[in-house]
Design an enzyme around this catalytic site. Structure first.
Site, mmCIF file in Angstrom:
data_model
loop_
_atom_site.group_PDB
_atom_site.id
_atom_site.type_symbol
_atom_site.label_atom_id
_atom_site.label_comp_id
_atom_site.label_asym_id
_atom_site.label_seq_id
_atom_site.Cartn_x
_atom_site.Cartn_y
_atom_site.Cartn_z
ATOM 1 N N ASP A 190 0.871 -1.161 0.000
ATOM 2 C CA ASP A 190 0.000 0.000 0.000
ATOM 3 C C ASP A 190 0.919 1.225 0.000
ATOM 4 O OD1 ASP A 190 0.915 0.340 2.611
ATOM 5 O OD2 ASP A 190 -1.068 0.315 3.522
ATOM 6 N N CYS A 227 2.941 -3.088 4.197
ATOM 7 C CA CYS A 227 2.074 -1.975 4.580
ATOM 8 C C CYS A 227 2.695 -1.370 5.829
ATOM 9 C CB CYS A 227 0.608 -2.392 4.766
ATOM 10 S SG CYS A 227 0.248 -3.525 6.113
ATOM 11 N N THR A 261 2.104 -1.569 9.092
ATOM 12 C CA THR A 261 2.355 -2.529 10.175
ATOM 13 C C THR A 261 2.555 -3.946 9.679
ATOM 14 O OG1 THR A 261 0.014 -3.019 10.482
ATOM 15 C CG2 THR A 261 0.939 -1.180 11.791
ATOM 16 N N HIS A 266 8.998 -24.013 9.421
ATOM 17 C CA HIS A 266 7.897 -24.778 10.028
ATOM 18 C C HIS A 266 6.547 -24.571 9.350
ATOM 19 C CE1 HIS A 266 9.953 -25.377 14.206
ATOM 20 N NE2 HIS A 266 10.695 -25.799 13.196
ATOM 21 N N HIS A 317 5.721 -31.119 10.241
ATOM 22 C CA HIS A 317 5.021 -29.881 9.908
ATOM 23 C C HIS A 317 4.020 -30.080 8.768
ATOM 24 C CE1 HIS A 317 7.832 -28.027 12.596
ATOM 25 N NE2 HIS A 317 8.838 -28.500 11.874
#
Length: 150
Positions: free
Chosen positions: A8, A65, A67, A98, A133
């Protein structure tokens, strides 16, 4: 490797720097925007990038973005996407080792340029371990397909 890259407006500058870094490492990039620091909505950029990975047009993705949260939430709505929000080399490594993360989401407002480069490098170098996994990832894939874990 072909890497979808998306952001963004708050992630625009970090995306541009990482795009050049990826090319220096020999990777092909496909840029899904945004194209400037002008305000735009992260779901638009995240969905088109995630769909390109789910559809096989790119191998992995790196999304930015402010955060990293919005990109991560949005990308994970696309079936087959395992987007991980990472803040350092260890979380990047573990997301690959993982969880076989195929999208790395980064917080452009919270990490400096050098740390972003180190996180991206760690994420690209780390291989998926498989083994125990795989059972866990299969449960996620089952839920995406039919709404049940088993």
């Amino acid at each position: 490797m072909k890497i979808a890259i998306s952001s963004d407006h708050r992630g625009y500058h970090a995306k541009e720097q990482v795009k050049h870094f990826l090319r220096e490492l020999g990777h092909e990039t496909v840029d899904f925007g945004c194209d400037s620091p002008a305000s735009c909505d992260y779901p638009d950029a995240a969905l088109i990038g995630a769909k390109s990975i789910a559809g096989g047009q790119a191998d992995r993705g790196i999304f930015f973005c402010g955060t990293g949260i919005g990109m991560s939430i949005t990308a994970n709505k696309v079936r087959g996407i395992r987007a991980a929000l990472c803040h350092d080399e260890l979380t990047a490594e573990m997301s690959r080792r993982h969880n076989n993360a195929n999208v790395l989401c980064l917080p452009a407002d919270l990490l400096g340029d050098e740390l972003i480069r180190r996180v991206v490098d760690a994420w690209l170098r780390t291989e998926y371990e498989g083994g125990r996994h795989e059972r866990r990832l299969q449960k996620i894939a089952n839920y995406e397909s039919n709404g049940h874990i088993g």
